[in-house]
Design a protein around this motif. Structure first.
Motif, PDB file in Angstrom:
ATOM      1  N   ARG A   1      27.637 -17.287 -21.619  1.00 53.45           N
ATOM      2  CA  ARG A   1      27.345 -16.747 -22.952  1.00 53.45           C
ATOM      3  C   ARG A   1      27.330 -15.222 -22.956  1.00 53.45           C
ATOM      4  O   ARG A   1      27.654 -14.592 -23.951  1.00 53.45           O
TER       5      ARG A   1
ATOM      6  N   ARG B   1      31.481 -21.370 -20.393  1.00 52.00           N
ATOM      7  CA  ARG B   1      30.056 -21.679 -20.325  1.00 52.00           C
ATOM      8  C   ARG B   1      29.202 -20.419 -20.285  1.00 52.00           C
ATOM      9  O   ARG B   1      28.009 -20.463 -20.593  1.00 52.00           O
TER      10      ARG B   1
ATOM     11  N   THR C   1      21.222 -26.364 -17.369  1.00 46.96           N
ATOM     12  CA  THR C   1      20.705 -27.720 -17.466  1.00 46.96           C
ATOM     13  C   THR C   1      21.710 -28.773 -16.981  1.00 46.96           C
ATOM     14  O   THR C   1      21.333 -29.665 -16.203  1.00 46.96           O
TER      15      THR C   1
ATOM     16  N   ASP D   1      23.676 -21.922 -19.782  1.00 45.73           N
ATOM     17  CA  ASP D   1      22.772 -23.056 -19.695  1.00 45.73           C
ATOM     18  C   ASP D   1      23.022 -23.777 -18.373  1.00 45.73           C
ATOM     19  O   ASP D   1      24.104 -24.329 -18.150  1.00 45.73           O
TER      20      ASP D   1
ATOM     21  N   ASP E   1      18.461 -19.059 -18.710  1.00 44.18           N
ATOM     22  CA  ASP E   1      19.043 -19.330 -17.401  1.00 44.18           C
ATOM     23  C   ASP E   1      20.036 -18.240 -17.017  1.00 44.18           C
ATOM     24  O   ASP E   1      20.785 -17.739 -17.866  1.00 44.18           O
TER      25      ASP E   1
ATOM     26  N   THR F   1      19.452 -19.706 -23.993  1.00 46.66           N
ATOM     27  CA  THR F   1      18.754 -20.061 -22.764  1.00 46.66           C
ATOM     28  C   THR F   1      18.412 -18.811 -21.958  1.00 46.66           C
ATOM     29  O   THR F   1      19.062 -17.781 -22.091  1.00 46.66           O
TER      30      THR F   1
END
Length: 121
Positions: A92, A90, A41, A39, A4, A2
């Motif tokens: 990365r 979470r 999302t 991410d 993000d 991602t």
């Protein structure tokens, strides 16, 4: 992967890092920037802070590291800060910049910084 990101920039914390005795004795301000890659999302869908990295809590943990046990090199400090960022599963990857604007350099300069990027393996 991602695109993000969460960015926290300009976190100013007093610390006692450096290779010289006077740096460890007197301390100085360090400025920290972090960019987390994750991410977003789930948080965007739920509108719930528990589905993202709480940047206020992250700032507190980073400040504890900077104000904590002294190290000689800002490279070491940057790695410790990256470890804090990557402690959240979470995240990365994390890019950490440690600015040392009062570094003991006998010339006029604007900033000294170390930038590292670490990825979850």
């Amino acid at each position: 992967m991602t695109a993000d990101r969460i960015a926290l920039t300009g976190l100013r914390v007093r610390g006692n890092h450096g290779v010289f005795d006077f740096e460890r004795r007197d301390g100085q301000d360090f400025v920290i920037d972090v960019v987390l890659e994750l991410d977003l999302t789930p948080a965007a869908k739920s509108d719930d802070v528990t589905d993202t990295v709480h940047y206020g809590e992250l700032a507190g943990r980073l400040a504890e590291v900077v104000a904590g046990d002294p190290v000689n090199l800002i490279e070491t400090l940057a790695q410790r800060l990256a470890d804090v960022c990557l402690a959240d599963p979470r995240v990365r990857a994390a890019t950490v910049t440690v600015h040392k604007p009062q570094a003991p350099i006998p010339l006029e300069f604007a900033d000294v910084a170390v930038i590292i990027r670490r990825e979850r393996t």
